[in-house]
Scaffold this motif. Structure first.
Motif, PDB file in Angstrom:
ATOM      1  N   ASN A 151       0.763  -1.194   0.011  1.00  0.00           N
ATOM      2  CA  ASN A 151      -0.125   0.001  -0.046  1.00  0.00           C
ATOM      3  C   ASN A 151       0.830   1.361  -0.071  1.00  0.00           C
ATOM      4  O   ASN A 151       2.064   1.180   0.602  1.00  0.00           O
ATOM      5  CB  ASN A 151      -0.723  -0.043   1.250  1.00  0.00           C
ATOM      6  N   GLY A 152       0.374   2.423  -0.571  1.00  0.00           N
ATOM      7  CA  GLY A 152       0.964   3.515  -0.400  1.00  0.00           C
ATOM      8  C   GLY A 152       1.702   4.002  -1.796  1.00  0.00           C
ATOM      9  O   GLY A 152       2.242   5.251  -1.890  1.00  0.00           O
ATOM     10  N   LEU A 153       1.703   3.096  -2.559  1.00  0.00           N
ATOM     11  CA  LEU A 153       2.306   3.599  -4.136  1.00  0.00           C
ATOM     12  C   LEU A 153       1.194   4.525  -4.886  1.00  0.00           C
ATOM     13  O   LEU A 153       0.370   4.599  -4.506  1.00  0.00           O
ATOM     14  CB  LEU A 153       2.130   2.438  -5.171  1.00  0.00           C
ATOM     15  N   PRO A 154       1.964   5.311  -5.643  1.00  0.00           N
ATOM     16  CA  PRO A 154       1.124   6.338  -6.276  1.00  0.00           C
ATOM     17  C   PRO A 154      -0.054   5.624  -6.971  1.00  0.00           C
ATOM     18  O   PRO A 154       0.285   4.617  -7.756  1.00  0.00           O
ATOM     19  CB  PRO A 154       2.015   7.052  -7.203  1.00  0.00           C
ATOM     20  N   ALA A 155      -1.156   5.900  -7.118  1.00  0.00           N
ATOM     21  CA  ALA A 155      -2.320   4.981  -7.829  1.00  0.00           C
ATOM     22  C   ALA A 155      -1.886   4.701  -9.216  1.00  0.00           C
ATOM     23  O   ALA A 155      -2.161   3.634  -9.683  1.00  0.00           O
ATOM     24  CB  ALA A 155      -3.502   6.071  -7.764  1.00  0.00           C
ATOM     25  N   ILE A 156      -1.245   5.486 -10.010  1.00  0.00           N
ATOM     26  CA  ILE A 156      -1.208   5.253 -11.380  1.00  0.00           C
ATOM     27  C   ILE A 156      -0.137   4.443 -11.521  1.00  0.00           C
ATOM     28  O   ILE A 156       0.188   3.625 -12.578  1.00  0.00           O
ATOM     29  CB  ILE A 156      -0.956   6.564 -12.138  1.00  0.00           C
ATOM     30  N   LEU A 157       0.692   4.136 -10.593  1.00  0.00           N
ATOM     31  CA  LEU A 157       1.905   3.084 -10.584  1.00  0.00           C
ATOM     32  C   LEU A 157       1.661   1.803  -9.965  1.00  0.00           C
ATOM     33  O   LEU A 157       2.515   0.942  -9.708  1.00  0.00           O
ATOM     34  CB  LEU A 157       3.406   3.579  -9.931  1.00  0.00           C
ATOM     35  N   ASP A 158       0.409   1.680  -9.438  1.00  0.00           N
ATOM     36  CA  ASP A 158      -0.144   0.225  -8.603  1.00  0.00           C
ATOM     37  C   ASP A 158      -1.115  -0.214  -9.780  1.00  0.00           C
ATOM     38  O   ASP A 158      -2.038  -0.053 -10.234  1.00  0.00           O
ATOM     39  CB  ASP A 158      -0.894   0.857  -7.407  1.00  0.00           C
ATOM     40  N   PHE A 159      -0.686  -1.687 -10.007  1.00  0.00           N
ATOM     41  CA  PHE A 159      -1.310  -2.445 -11.096  1.00  0.00           C
ATOM     42  C   PHE A 159      -2.662  -2.561 -10.524  1.00  0.00           C
ATOM     43  O   PHE A 159      -3.584  -2.930 -11.482  1.00  0.00           O
ATOM     44  CB  PHE A 159      -0.576  -3.684 -11.354  1.00  0.00           C
ATOM     45  N   ARG A 160      -2.996  -2.690  -9.415  1.00  0.00           N
ATOM     46  CA  ARG A 160      -4.524  -2.759  -8.878  1.00  0.00           C
ATOM     47  C   ARG A 160      -5.357  -1.863  -9.354  1.00  0.00           C
ATOM     48  O   ARG A 160      -6.603  -2.010  -9.538  1.00  0.00           O
ATOM     49  CB  ARG A 160      -4.428  -2.971  -7.354  1.00  0.00           C
ATOM     50  N   THR A 161      -4.691  -0.650  -9.598  1.00  0.00           N
ATOM     51  CA  THR A 161      -5.457   0.570  -9.974  1.00  0.00           C
ATOM     52  C   THR A 161      -5.951   0.205 -11.420  1.00  0.00           C
ATOM     53  O   THR A 161      -7.244   0.758 -11.729  1.00  0.00           O
ATOM     54  CB  THR A 161      -4.802   2.090  -9.860  1.00  0.00           C
ATOM     55  N   HIS A 162      -5.221   0.003 -12.142  1.00  0.00           N
ATOM     56  CA  HIS A 162      -5.503  -0.076 -13.542  1.00  0.00           C
ATOM     57  C   HIS A 162      -6.500  -1.390 -13.746  1.00  0.00           C
ATOM     58  O   HIS A 162      -7.161  -1.504 -14.601  1.00  0.00           O
ATOM     59  CB  HIS A 162      -4.327  -0.400 -14.397  1.00  0.00           C
ATOM     60  N   ILE A 163      -6.139  -2.373 -12.858  1.00  0.00           N
ATOM     61  CA  ILE A 163      -7.141  -3.535 -13.132  1.00  0.00           C
ATOM     62  C   ILE A 163      -8.649  -3.473 -12.673  1.00  0.00           C
ATOM     63  O   ILE A 163      -9.745  -3.592 -13.252  1.00  0.00           O
ATOM     64  CB  ILE A 163      -6.462  -4.760 -12.602  1.00  0.00           C
ATOM     65  N   SER A 164      -8.696  -2.815 -11.436  1.00  0.00           N
ATOM     66  CA  SER A 164      -9.898  -2.646 -10.893  1.00  0.00           C
ATOM     67  C   SER A 164     -10.764  -1.454 -11.661  1.00  0.00           C
ATOM     68  O   SER A 164     -11.904  -1.602 -11.735  1.00  0.00           O
ATOM     69  CB  SER A 164      -9.465  -1.894  -9.571  1.00  0.00           C
ATOM     70  N   HIS A 165      -9.996  -0.479 -12.681  1.00  0.00           N
ATOM     71  CA  HIS A 165     -10.643   0.524 -13.217  1.00  0.00           C
ATOM     72  C   HIS A 165     -10.802  -0.114 -14.761  1.00  0.00           C
ATOM     73  O   HIS A 165     -11.384   0.618 -15.783  1.00  0.00           O
ATOM     74  CB  HIS A 165      -9.914   1.663 -13.331  1.00  0.00           C
ATOM     75  N   GLY A 166     -10.357  -1.383 -15.102  1.00  0.00           N
ATOM     76  CA  GLY A 166     -10.883  -1.850 -16.437  1.00  0.00           C
ATOM     77  C   GLY A 166      -9.905  -1.163 -17.258  1.00  0.00           C
ATOM     78  O   GLY A 166     -10.289  -0.744 -18.442  1.00  0.00           O
ATOM     79  N   SER A 167      -8.634  -0.974 -17.023  1.00  0.00           N
ATOM     80  CA  SER A 167      -7.768  -0.149 -17.782  1.00  0.00           C
ATOM     81  C   SER A 167      -8.315   1.167 -18.366  1.00  0.00           C
ATOM     82  O   SER A 167      -7.686   1.652 -19.695  1.00  0.00           O
ATOM     83  CB  SER A 167      -7.616  -0.973 -19.317  1.00  0.00           C
ATOM     84  N   ASN A 168      -9.248   1.805 -17.776  1.00  0.00           N
ATOM     85  CA  ASN A 168      -9.610   3.139 -17.937  1.00  0.00           C
ATOM     86  C   ASN A 168      -9.551   4.164 -16.752  1.00  0.00           C
ATOM     87  O   ASN A 168     -10.408   4.677 -16.409  1.00  0.00           O
ATOM     88  CB  ASN A 168     -11.309   3.053 -18.354  1.00  0.00           C
ATOM     89  N   TYR A 169      -8.427   3.903 -15.821  1.00  0.00           N
ATOM     90  CA  TYR A 169      -8.305   4.748 -14.900  1.00  0.00           C
ATOM     91  C   TYR A 169      -8.008   6.345 -15.302  1.00  0.00           C
ATOM     92  O   TYR A 169      -8.767   7.432 -14.646  1.00  0.00           O
ATOM     93  CB  TYR A 169      -7.166   4.312 -14.068  1.00  0.00           C
ATOM     94  N   ASN A 170      -7.052   6.579 -16.272  1.00  0.00           N
ATOM     95  CA  ASN A 170      -6.998   7.845 -16.686  1.00  0.00           C
ATOM     96  C   ASN A 170      -7.281   7.828 -18.310  1.00  0.00           C
ATOM     97  O   ASN A 170      -7.123   6.600 -18.852  1.00  0.00           O
ATOM     98  CB  ASN A 170      -5.504   8.556 -16.489  1.00  0.00           C
ATOM     99  N   THR A 171      -7.134   9.055 -18.908  1.00  0.00           N
ATOM    100  CA  THR A 171      -7.494   8.569 -20.569  1.00  0.00           C
ATOM    101  C   THR A 171      -6.594   7.795 -21.093  1.00  0.00           C
ATOM    102  O   THR A 171      -5.399   7.961 -21.239  1.00  0.00           O
ATOM    103  CB  THR A 171      -7.345  10.110 -21.276  1.00  0.00           C
TER     104      THR A 171
END
Length: 364
Positions: A220-240
């Motif tokens: 925990n504590g990684l910048p969100a955009i550098l955390d693979f869980r972020t991209h997986i949970s957002h379905g590859s649509n976290y940022n544009t």
């Protein structure tokens, strides 16, 4: 032949003609929406459906189970060189180990060292990056966080055989230049990544296959955009995301499925292309020197030289007159390089081999 068909560049590589035609039409207006793909919202239903199809096509082509998450990222392999140790070189494991087999794996090794402690399991510098090790014979610490290697070294023209032997540690593979060139068992790996501009489409998108059990390691504590869980949970649509690049990637997967007939058929085509080129170069005997030793020759990238920079440059110029482009070798080793990515046709390889034979007959 069109210059795209004779593009032997190490990247960006050639794209299938049918894919180019569809992409050109889509830049004006997508048949499904009437809107240019360059103006389609990444929040639209059309793009959400595209992401679903892109993932589904990859799962079908490679037989990828739900044990793996698939995500589409930006930043190329260069970002992954840092993201991977940030996410997976975590407490409870010893330093990740790296195979340094050429230019790009050396870049990955150097970047990982900036993030965490790491260890070089094998270094090809002593053999001038002309050979590769047997992965299952390496002395890897059982507690290592993972073993990282580059499956195909695009610069030196080296390629590992398909990983067959199970390893005692997670295997992380950069497959940027041979992903989708042949079938392989995804289950031998824990993490696979591949950026586009080789076999997948234009630059801008990187595919990552992540074994879900590996996600539990992420601190925990990684910048969100550098955390693979972020991209997986957002379905590859976290940022544009790179909408156009993902669209073309999807077209390429359709081409592989519908026109080529799958990865086994693609493998046979690629084997024939590389066989034809290597046979031509070998027949030139001492006139041409191939960089990689024979057992480790790549089917994707053929690095060679006439041994005289002036002749190398002259052949590039002669080839260009025939529409053949992209033969310049990488700046790190010079010489010449012919990249035989999926969209390079057998006819294009015949054109190249004929040009080589004629050049050697007339000038060498």
């Amino acid at each position: 032949m069109k210059s795209n068909q004779l593009n032997f560049s190490g990247g960006p590589g050639a794209l299938p003609e049918t894919v180019l035609l569809q992409a050109r039409q889509a830049m004006e207006a997508l048949p499904e929406t009437g809107v240019s793909v360059l103006g389609m919202s990444h929040r639209s239903e059309w793009f959400r459906s595209l992401l679903v199809e892109a993932e589904s096509n990859l799962r079908s082509l490679l037989g990828i189970s739900d044990e793996f998450a698939i995500t589409f990222l930006q930043g190329g392999s260069s970002l992954q060189f840092a993201m991977i140790p940030m996410n997976f070189a975590t407490a409870g494991f010893s330093a990740p180990e790296y195979v340094s087999s050429g230019y790009w794996s050396s870049r990955a090794t150097a970047e990982a060292a900036r993030v965490s402690a790491s260890k070089i399991a094998w270094d090809g510098a002593s053999v001038e990056y002309k050979q590769l090790p047997a992965l299952h014979e390496l002395d890897i610490a059982p507690s290592a966080a993972y073993l990282h290697y580059v499956s195909n070294e695009t610069v030196e023209g080296l390629q590992f055989p398909i990983c067959q032997s199970p390893m005692s540690v997670p295997i992380v593979a950069d497959m940027s230049s041979d992903f989708l060139s042949k079938p392989f068992d995804v289950n031998r790996y824990s993490f696979i990544y591949a950026h586009a501009q080789k076999n997948l489409g234009p630059s801008g998108v990187t595919v990552a296959l992540v074994k879900r059990s590996l996600l539990d390691r992420i601190p925990n504590g990684l910048p969100a955009i550098l955390d693979f869980r972020t991209h997986i949970s957002h379905g590859s649509n976290y940022n544009t995301p790179p909408v156009f690049a993902i669209y073309v990637l999807t077209l390429v997967t359709r081409w592989l499925r519908d026109e080529i007939g799958g990865l086994q058929a693609m493998q046979k085509i690629n084997e024939e292309k590389s066989r034809r080129l290597y046979e031509t170069l070998d027949a030139l005997d001492d006139v041409v020197k191939i960089h990689a030793d024979r057992p480790w020759r790549s089917q994707m990238n053929v690095a060679f030289t006439f041994g005289d920079p002036r002749l190398d440059e002259e052949f590039v110029a002669v080839a260009r007159e025939q529409g053949i482009i992209g033969l310049e070798g990488h700046r790190s080793i010079g010489g010449l390089r012919a990249s035989l990515y999926n969209a390079v046709t057998e006819q294009a390889v015949e054109t190249l081999t004929s040009a080589l034979a004629e050049f050697c007959h007339e000038r060498v």
